[in-house]
Design an enzyme around this catalytic site. Sequence first.
Site, PDB file in Angstrom:
ATOM      1  N   TRP A  74      -2.997  -2.272  -1.622  1.00 37.85           N
ATOM      2  CA  TRP A  74      -2.816  -3.656  -2.101  1.00 37.85           C
ATOM      3  C   TRP A  74      -3.532  -4.693  -1.105  1.00 37.85           C
ATOM      4  CZ3 TRP A  74      -0.066  -8.104  -0.649  1.00 37.85           C
ATOM      5  CH2 TRP A  74       0.316  -9.137  -1.517  1.00 37.85           C
ATOM      6  N   LYS A 106       5.961  -3.683  -5.718  1.00 37.88           N
ATOM      7  CA  LYS A 106       7.488  -3.727  -5.892  1.00 37.88           C
ATOM      8  C   LYS A 106       8.216  -3.899  -4.429  1.00 37.88           C
ATOM      9  CE  LYS A 106      11.336  -2.134  -7.823  1.00 37.88           C
ATOM     10  NZ  LYS A 106      11.917  -3.351  -8.587  1.00 37.88           N
ATOM     11  N   ASN A 125      -1.068   1.269   6.014  1.00 41.14           N
ATOM     12  CA  ASN A 125      -0.226   0.383   5.256  1.00 41.14           C
ATOM     13  C   ASN A 125       0.307  -0.657   6.379  1.00 41.14           C
ATOM     14  OD1 ASN A 125       1.592  -1.147   3.616  1.00 41.14           O
ATOM     15  ND2 ASN A 125       3.083   0.561   3.659  1.00 41.14           N
ATOM     16  N   GLY A 126      -0.120  -1.924   6.020  1.00 44.55           N
ATOM     17  CA  GLY A 126       0.625  -2.838   7.037  1.00 44.55           C
ATOM     18  C   GLY A 126      -0.413  -3.991   7.252  1.00 44.55           C
ATOM     19  N   ARG A 145       4.475   0.805  -6.738  1.00 46.53           N
ATOM     20  CA  ARG A 145       4.351  -0.117  -5.624  1.00 46.53           C
ATOM     21  C   ARG A 145       3.595  -1.303  -5.821  1.00 46.53           C
ATOM     22  NH1 ARG A 145       6.719   2.554  -0.807  1.00 46.53           N
ATOM     23  NH2 ARG A 145       5.475   1.173   0.264  1.00 46.53           N
ATOM     24  N   GLU A 193      16.453 -17.144 -12.185  1.00 44.13           N
ATOM     25  CA  GLU A 193      16.052 -15.705 -12.367  1.00 44.13           C
ATOM     26  C   GLU A 193      15.318 -15.402 -13.649  1.00 44.13           C
ATOM     27  OE1 GLU A 193      15.760 -13.178 -10.578  1.00 44.13           O
ATOM     28  OE2 GLU A 193      15.705 -11.276 -11.816  1.00 44.13           O
ATOM     29  N   HIS A 201      16.472 -36.586 -13.786  1.00 45.18           N
ATOM     30  CA  HIS A 201      15.946 -37.108 -12.508  1.00 45.18           C
ATOM     31  C   HIS A 201      14.453 -36.832 -12.461  1.00 45.18           C
ATOM     32  CE1 HIS A 201      19.889 -38.209 -11.292  1.00 45.18           C
ATOM     33  NE2 HIS A 201      20.385 -37.083 -11.464  1.00 45.18           N
ATOM     34  N   GLU A 214       6.512 -13.453 -13.710  1.00 49.68           N
ATOM     35  CA  GLU A 214       5.890 -12.181 -13.139  1.00 49.68           C
ATOM     36  C   GLU A 214       5.416 -11.392 -14.172  1.00 49.68           C
ATOM     37  OE1 GLU A 214       8.737  -9.857  -9.937  1.00 49.68           O
ATOM     38  OE2 GLU A 214      10.078 -10.936 -11.603  1.00 49.68           O
ATOM     39  N   LYS A 219      11.419 -13.768 -14.034  1.00 51.24           N
ATOM     40  CA  LYS A 219      11.129 -12.592 -14.675  1.00 51.24           C
ATOM     41  C   LYS A 219       9.916 -13.050 -15.757  1.00 51.24           C
ATOM     42  CE  LYS A 219      12.631 -10.198 -13.094  1.00 51.24           C
ATOM     43  NZ  LYS A 219      13.510 -10.254 -11.769  1.00 51.24           N
ATOM     44  N   CYS A 266       0.965  -1.289  -0.057  1.00 49.71           N
ATOM     45  CA  CYS A 266      -0.069   0.169   0.103  1.00 49.71           C
ATOM     46  C   CYS A 266       0.882   1.353   0.108  1.00 49.71           C
ATOM     47  CB  CYS A 266      -0.843   0.011   1.129  1.00 49.71           C
ATOM     48  SG  CYS A 266      -1.837  -1.405   1.432  1.00 49.71           S
TER      49      CYS A 266
HETATM   50  C1  F6R Z   1      11.576 -10.063  -8.584  1.00 49.46           C
HETATM   51  C2  F6R Z   1      11.159  -9.020  -7.707  1.00 49.46           C
HETATM   52  C3  F6R Z   1      11.146  -9.498  -6.353  1.00 49.46           C
HETATM   53  C4  F6R Z   1      12.145  -8.922  -5.329  1.00 49.46           C
HETATM   54  C5  F6R Z   1      11.671  -9.283  -3.698  1.00 49.46           C
HETATM   55  C6  F6R Z   1      12.801  -8.764  -2.814  1.00 49.46           C
HETATM   56  O1  F6R Z   1      11.467  -9.147 -10.081  1.00 49.46           O
HETATM   57  O2  F6R Z   1      11.256  -7.909  -7.707  1.00 49.46           O
HETATM   58  O3  F6R Z   1      10.986 -10.922  -6.091  1.00 49.46           O
HETATM   59  O4  F6R Z   1      13.118  -9.301  -5.568  1.00 49.46           O
HETATM   60  O5  F6R Z   1      10.413  -8.820  -3.474  1.00 49.46           O
HETATM   61  O6  F6R Z   1      12.602  -7.503  -2.723  1.00 49.46           O
HETATM   62  P1  F6R Z   1      14.038  -6.761  -2.266  1.00 49.46           P
HETATM   63  O7  F6R Z   1      15.309  -6.977  -3.227  1.00 49.46           O
HETATM   64  O8  F6R Z   1      13.409  -5.273  -2.443  1.00 49.46           O
HETATM   65  O9  F6R Z   1      14.166  -7.117  -0.832  1.00 49.46           O
END
Ligand code: F6R
Length: 609
Positions: free
Chosen positions: A75, A604, A99-100, A27, A484, A507, A491, A488, A2
């Site tokens: 959110w 984010k 927020n929280g 965010r 990774e 396996h 997501e 990507k 949020c």
């Molecule tokens: C993926 C992504 C998330 C963050 C994760 C940790 O693209 O952005 O998986 O990597 O939420 O976030 P930070 O690095 O801010 O602790």
Amino acid sequence: MCGIIAAITKRNITNILINGMKKLEYRGYDSSGLAIIDNQNNIIRIRCVGKVNALIKKINSMKISGNIGVAHTRWATHGKVSTENTHPHISSNIIIVHNGIIENFSILRVFLKKQGYQFYSDTDTEVIAHLLHWEQNKKKYCLKEVIQNSIKKLYGNYSMVVMDKNNPSKLIAIRSGSPLVIGLGIEENFIASDQIALLHVTKRFIYLEEGDIAIIKNNKIDIFNKYNIKINRKEIISTIKYKSIKKGKYHYYMEKEIYEQPYSIQNTLKNRLKDNETIHFDELDLEKDNLLINTEHIHIVACGTSYNAAMVAKYWFESLANIPCDVEIASEFSSRKLVVRKNSLFITLSQSGETADTLSALRYSKNLNYLGNLTICNMEGSSLVKESDCYILTKAGLEIGVASTKSFTTQLTVLLMLIAKIITLKKINDNTSKAIIKTIQNLPQKIQEILKQTQDIKNIAQNLSNKNNILFLGRGDQYPIAIEGALKLKEISYIHAEAYASGELKHGPLALIDENMPVIMIAPKNSLLLKNQQNIKEISARGGIVYILSDQKFDYEDNINIIKLPHIEELIAPICYVVPLQLLAYYIALIKGKNIDQPRNLAKSVTVS
Ligand code: F6R
């Protein structure tokens, strides 16, 4: 998560709030709303499910004006995405954005219902609003005391801003687990979850610390710490350039951030390579050198993309510095009993520095027998940076796209530099550290070369965009890069993608191989190439279609496609090979017409655990 923004001014605040909400969009959110106390002392509340633009449309048809107000991008955690659940929430004269998570909200809800309060939403926030109102009406306390009494009854991590229709001369902000920053103006002041939301009105900020309560008037700010002592918090001038919040010539922030990587890495390296011989981090003093010298084991804890970077570092710490390294997902770390190795350094890795799981892990680690802790983080002034014994900044610059790209490559750059530094300090092997320092300087150039040859990747994106499942394979320090790459893709394109260490194929996952399960194989020229070639043959013999990322030639076969990369030194290859995977995910999502910067359900900065 949020996003909060609030303002108290002498001018109409509607556009200030709206612009701030637009900046908070990155965010992630599913609905948004604002409440303003207008000049006739009416509460005007407007809420809307969906994009901030939908809210703006509603507001534009109403012509509202006022000098004090709060706004919120939600959110969903408690209660579905609906207008009723959208903030701000109101209890008579009390208006609140939050927020929280309030963990004990259901008990409080039952209690407040018994006191006669009616609930219009399923949120924990409405519980706080009623609790404040109940507390205020019990005795005629001032709003600050009302809040202080009420939050004693709340369990959880949160931040909130409260406004009172009966006294519309101040906003009160509380930080207890989620970040809040005050923006300072002339005869006007602001508060938000992130300074980005306020850069259009100020560059002067004060970060609240855990437990702080701030009373914000248009010409005065009073901050009280968790012991209720009035305190001065340091004012900082933001170094974030307003221009960096704009997309410029790019369609999406993610595209911009992928293409920015040569410059971000240059920035990460700047002033840190001394005479091509040693690594110097301004952030670490001599005392911290001793911490590194005494380290015999590394424990890295992180989430998501940051966790994947930590996985690469595990290979590096053990192969280059001979230091055992364990890596753990932050949300798992804090919920189990663990054995701490002798002289173990606890490292957290994070772009935002506000990820709740990683922060909880750091706090939990402080009760355990670690030698010390270090955070590698992109956000100076974040909670992780503040609460850690020491920190190193990744200096990636502002990252707005929800999917991390330049944060990942700059994290890896810092990790490699840290390894070189530890090798030098511990006098392990001077040649290795010199080789790292020499090779790492080629990174910006190599990534630039990869970014110039995007046509192959665009073509493959076209082939893959209609698939439902894709497998990613890699070996050694390229295995986390496969993970990774899959993350990507999941997501931003919502295609199911899984990653395996190439050796694991036989396996189990080999059973999935057919013409509908494309495989992306990372196979650079290194000592593992022969084994990878063997895996490629196993896949193609079963009718699987393979897309190989490599700087090596492969025999032509019908179902084998090569994305040819320039030759890249093995040491820095993981950092370079992730770039075509970022591009692949980006172009597939673009073809599919997805909202790349704000993928569904994601945020984010994940500030709830
Ligand atoms: C993926 C992504 C998330 C963050 C994760 C940790 O693209 O952005 O998986 O990597 O939420 O976030 P930070 O690095 O801010 O602790």
